[in-house]
Design a protein around this motif. Structure first.
Motif, PDB file in Angstrom:
ATOM      1  N   SER A  42       0.829  -1.205   0.000  1.00  0.00           N
ATOM      2  CA  SER A  42       0.000   0.000   0.000  1.00  0.00           C
ATOM      3  C   SER A  42       0.866   1.258   0.000  1.00  0.00           C
ATOM      4  N   THR A  46       0.736   4.069  -2.913  1.00  0.00           N
ATOM      5  CA  THR A  46       0.545   5.487  -2.606  1.00  0.00           C
ATOM      6  C   THR A  46       1.661   6.329  -3.198  1.00  0.00           C
ATOM      7  N   TRP A  64      -8.073   9.301  -5.069  1.00  0.00           N
ATOM      8  CA  TRP A  64      -9.316   8.793  -4.496  1.00  0.00           C
ATOM      9  C   TRP A  64      -9.596   7.373  -4.984  1.00  0.00           C
ATOM     10  N   CYS A  66      -7.343   5.014  -5.627  1.00  0.00           N
ATOM     11  CA  CYS A  66      -6.485   4.009  -4.984  1.00  0.00           C
ATOM     12  C   CYS A  66      -6.652   3.980  -3.469  1.00  0.00           C
ATOM     13  N   ALA A  67      -7.406   4.927  -2.893  1.00  0.00           N
ATOM     14  CA  ALA A  67      -7.565   4.999  -1.441  1.00  0.00           C
ATOM     15  C   ALA A  67      -8.144   3.731  -0.825  1.00  0.00           C
ATOM     16  N   PRO A  68      -9.216   3.121  -1.374  1.00  0.00           N
ATOM     17  CA  PRO A  68      -9.727   1.888  -0.753  1.00  0.00           C
ATOM     18  C   PRO A  68      -8.713   0.745  -0.765  1.00  0.00           C
ATOM     19  N   ALA A  69      -7.955   0.645  -1.844  1.00  0.00           N
ATOM     20  CA  ALA A  69      -6.937  -0.416  -1.908  1.00  0.00           C
ATOM     21  C   ALA A  69      -5.837  -0.176  -0.881  1.00  0.00           C
ATOM     22  N   TRP A  71      -6.132   1.430   2.020  1.00  0.00           N
ATOM     23  CA  TRP A  71      -6.654   1.193   3.371  1.00  0.00           C
ATOM     24  C   TRP A  71      -6.861  -0.288   3.660  1.00  0.00           C
ATOM     25  N   ALA A  72      -7.206  -1.070   2.660  1.00  0.00           N
ATOM     26  CA  ALA A  72      -7.522  -2.481   2.882  1.00  0.00           C
ATOM     27  C   ALA A  72      -6.307  -3.394   2.792  1.00  0.00           C
ATOM     28  N   ASP A  73      -5.230  -2.919   2.199  1.00  0.00           N
ATOM     29  CA  ASP A  73      -4.088  -3.791   1.936  1.00  0.00           C
ATOM     30  C   ASP A  73      -3.220  -3.974   3.174  1.00  0.00           C
TER      31      ASP A  73
END
Length: 85
Positions: A42, A46, A64, A66-69, A71-73
């Protein structure tokens, strides 16, 4: 009477070995240096996205996207090097 019954019951169970496998100890030496690096995917994602937005003119919406990836990675790559004397 109860003790005889107990002995018969216990005699039917497998007996644990008295001898275990010996563990051979390796020769211990002093540690000269240790290097440990942990890189999270992650963090790399980023960095690549921010670099693309700032230097290469990618749209800011990419952050925006890539933000979910990010946070979840939780995956990571670990590199450890130990040098002994």
């Amino acid at each position: 009477m109860i003790e005889r019954f107990y002995r018969k019951l216990i005699s039917r169970l497998p007996v644990p070995p008295d001898i275990s496998i010996p563990i051979h100890l390796t020769a211990q030496t002093a540690i000269a240096s240790t290097l440990s690096v942990v890189v999270r995917w992650s963090s790399a994602l980023t960095f690549a996205t921010v670099t693309g937005v700032v230097w290469f003119g990618a749209p800011p919406e990419a952050l925006w996207m890539c933000a979910p990836a990010v946070w979840a990675d939780r995956t990571s790559v670990t590199y450890q090097r130990i040098r002994r004397t």
